[in-house]
Design a protein around this motif. Structure first.
Motif, short mmCIF file in Angstrom:
data_model
loop_
_atom_site.label_atom_id
_atom_site.label_comp_id
_atom_site.label_asym_id
_atom_site.label_seq_id
_atom_site.Cartn_x
_atom_site.Cartn_y
_atom_site.Cartn_z
N GLY A 292 0.80 -1.22 0.00
CA GLY A 292 0.00 0.00 0.00
C GLY A 292 0.83 1.26 0.00
O GLY A 292 0.35 2.32 -0.41
N ILE A 293 2.08 1.16 0.47
CA ILE A 293 3.00 2.30 0.42
C ILE A 293 4.05 2.02 -0.65
O ILE A 293 4.20 2.77 -1.60
CB ILE A 293 3.66 2.53 1.79
CG1 ILE A 293 2.59 2.84 2.84
CG2 ILE A 293 4.65 3.70 1.70
CD1 ILE A 293 3.14 3.05 4.23
N ASN A 294 4.79 0.93 -0.48
CA ASN A 294 5.70 0.40 -1.50
C ASN A 294 6.74 1.38 -2.01
O ASN A 294 7.17 1.29 -3.16
CB ASN A 294 4.89 -0.13 -2.71
CG ASN A 294 3.93 -1.22 -2.31
OD1 ASN A 294 2.73 -1.04 -2.40
ND2 ASN A 294 4.44 -2.34 -1.85
N ILE A 295 7.13 2.32 -1.17
CA ILE A 295 8.25 3.19 -1.55
C ILE A 295 8.91 3.69 -0.28
O ILE A 295 8.23 4.02 0.70
CB ILE A 295 7.78 4.36 -2.44
CG1 ILE A 295 9.00 5.06 -3.06
CG2 ILE A 295 6.92 5.35 -1.67
CD1 ILE A 295 8.64 5.96 -4.23
N ALA A 296 10.22 3.68 -0.27
CA ALA A 296 10.96 4.08 0.92
C ALA A 296 10.88 5.58 1.13
O ALA A 296 10.93 6.36 0.17
CB ALA A 296 12.42 3.64 0.81
N GLY A 297 10.78 5.99 2.38
CA GLY A 297 10.79 7.42 2.69
C GLY A 297 12.11 8.08 2.36
O GLY A 297 12.19 9.31 2.26
N THR A 298 13.16 7.28 2.19
CA THR A 298 14.48 7.80 1.82
C THR A 298 14.74 7.70 0.32
O THR A 298 15.87 7.90 -0.12
CB THR A 298 15.57 7.01 2.58
OG1 THR A 298 15.29 5.60 2.47
CG2 THR A 298 15.61 7.40 4.04
N ALA A 299 13.71 7.39 -0.48
CA ALA A 299 13.88 7.22 -1.92
C ALA A 299 13.78 8.53 -2.68
O ALA A 299 13.86 8.54 -3.90
CB ALA A 299 12.85 6.23 -2.47
N VAL A 300 13.56 9.64 -1.98
CA VAL A 300 13.60 10.97 -2.58
C VAL A 300 14.70 11.77 -1.89
O VAL A 300 15.09 11.46 -0.76
CB VAL A 300 12.24 11.68 -2.49
CG1 VAL A 300 11.23 11.04 -3.41
CG2 VAL A 300 11.73 11.69 -1.06
N ALA A 301 15.16 12.81 -2.52
CA ALA A 301 16.40 13.47 -2.09
C ALA A 301 16.31 14.13 -0.73
O ALA A 301 17.33 14.24 -0.04
CB ALA A 301 16.81 14.51 -3.15
N GLY A 302 15.14 14.58 -0.31
CA GLY A 302 15.02 15.40 0.89
C GLY A 302 15.60 14.77 2.14
O GLY A 302 16.44 15.37 2.83
N VAL A 303 15.17 13.54 2.46
CA VAL A 303 15.61 12.89 3.70
C VAL A 303 17.09 12.53 3.66
O VAL A 303 17.83 12.85 4.60
CB VAL A 303 14.74 11.65 4.01
CG1 VAL A 303 15.30 10.88 5.19
CG2 VAL A 303 13.31 12.08 4.30
N PRO A 304 17.62 11.86 2.62
CA PRO A 304 19.06 11.59 2.59
C PRO A 304 19.90 12.86 2.64
O PRO A 304 20.96 12.88 3.28
CB PRO A 304 19.26 10.86 1.25
CG PRO A 304 17.93 10.25 0.95
CD PRO A 304 16.93 11.22 1.47
N LEU A 305 19.44 13.93 1.98
CA LEU A 305 20.19 15.19 2.01
C LEU A 305 20.21 15.78 3.42
O LEU A 305 21.27 16.24 3.89
CB LEU A 305 19.56 16.18 1.03
CG LEU A 305 20.22 17.56 0.95
CD1 LEU A 305 21.68 17.43 0.50
CD2 LEU A 305 19.44 18.47 -0.01
N MET A 306 19.08 15.76 4.09
CA MET A 306 19.03 16.28 5.46
C MET A 306 19.95 15.48 6.38
O MET A 306 20.71 16.06 7.17
CB MET A 306 17.60 16.21 5.99
CG MET A 306 17.44 16.72 7.41
SD MET A 306 15.89 16.23 8.16
CE MET A 306 16.11 14.46 8.32
N LEU A 307 19.93 14.15 6.26
CA LEU A 307 20.77 13.31 7.10
C LEU A 307 22.26 13.53 6.81
O LEU A 307 23.09 13.56 7.73
CB LEU A 307 20.41 11.84 6.89
CG LEU A 307 19.04 11.41 7.41
CD1 LEU A 307 18.65 10.05 6.84
CD2 LEU A 307 19.03 11.37 8.92
N ALA A 308 22.61 13.69 5.52
CA ALA A 308 24.00 13.96 5.16
C ALA A 308 24.46 15.30 5.72
O ALA A 308 25.61 15.42 6.19
CB ALA A 308 24.16 13.92 3.65
#
Length: 281
Positions: free
Chosen positions: A134-150
């Motif tokens: 029903g979701i089938n996509i990682a929350g880290t699969a778009v640039a925003g979250v990985p960029l914030m964590l980096a």
């Protein structure tokens, strides 16, 4: 007798007719994964700065579930832990012993354990939305979250270095390793500048993002192929068994990758902090 196209006889625009035919025929076609999966239509506030999509929903769900798990798992701690508490303690112990203490030592490990633990659990739960039906996509699969964590990792290791050595000495240790001949200092300093202050955050960002993108596209490929073979209702239908088996196997593999990427991101952050607080490189 002159042949007349049915659309003209009915007064319908031929382009509209062709589009309708293509859409009707599209139900039994193979739908390969595309980059459009990472730009889903808006659920709320379309066209505004607060546009909310299915990926944002995955991120919110992952955050809420993580908070609930940690609250429930640590609310009533017992000397003899139950199963749920044991699992929580296992993951906390893993980050503490295998990441913080092993890389930074006990003293610095305790200082940076909260941020490292937050990174590990946050990335893990965001990643796991990629296999939730029903979701089938990682929350880290778009640039925003990985960029914030980096960026957080970047700020933390620079802060650690400045706090330990002061600004000038930290820059000297980072840019000019001991024992470098004077005539090589400009070249080495430039190389270290790029590798330390540019390549590190960029590599953290790209490693996490690209792994999630590729994993999602592979899962979509296998499940789409299974759907196509099942609906074909011809000699291709038996292939659905193979593609479904691959889908299941790759889902297990992706679960391992999700945990691995959370670990890799966290331990690399710890390594960068350790390099920043070290006396010399």
């Amino acid at each position: 007798m002159r042949w007349v196209h049915p659309t003209r006889e009915a007064g319908v625009d031929p382009l509209t007719y062709a589009s309708a035919v293509l859409l009707a025929a599209d139900d039994n076609q193979f739908h390969p994964p595309s980059i459009g999966d990472f730009f889903p239509p808006a659920l709320f506030f379309e066209g505004t700065a607060f546009e909310f999509t299915r990926i944002n929903l995955a991120q919110v769900i992952a955050t809420v579930v993580l908070v609930l798990v940690l609250l429930i798992g640590t609310r009533r701690l017992k000397v003899v832990p139950g199963r749920f508490q044991s699992v929580i303690e296992l993951f906390f112990g893993f980050v503490r012993e295998q990441v913080a203490y092993q890389v930074l030592g006990e003293k610095d490990g305790k200082r940076f354990l909260p941020i490292l633990t937050t990174m590990f659990f946050g990335i893990l739960f965001m990643n796991l939305t990629g296999i939730i039906p029903g979701i089938n996509i990682a929350g880290t699969a778009v640039a925003g979250v990985p960029l914030m964590l980096a960026l957080v990792a970047y700020v933390v290791f620079i802060y650690a270095g400045i706090r330990k050595h002061g600004g000038l000495r930290f820059l000297k240790n980072s840019l000019v390793p001991s024992g470098v001949p004077v005539y090589l200092v400009p070249i080495i300093a430039l190389v270290e500048l790029i590798s330390t202050f540019i390549a590190r955050p960029v590599s953290l960002f790209l490693r996490l993002l690209l792994n999630m993108i590729v994993g999602h596209m592979m899962l979509v490929l296998f499940f789409s192929a299974t759907h196509f073979f099942l609906l074909s209702m011809n000699w291709l239908t038996p292939f659905a068994i193979g593609t479904f088996g691959l889908s299941f196997a790759f889902t297990l593999f992706e679960t391992f990758v999700y945990v691995l990427q959370a670990y890799v991101f966290t331990i690399l952050t710890a390594v960068y902090i350790q390099l920043a607080v070290a006396e010399e490189h």
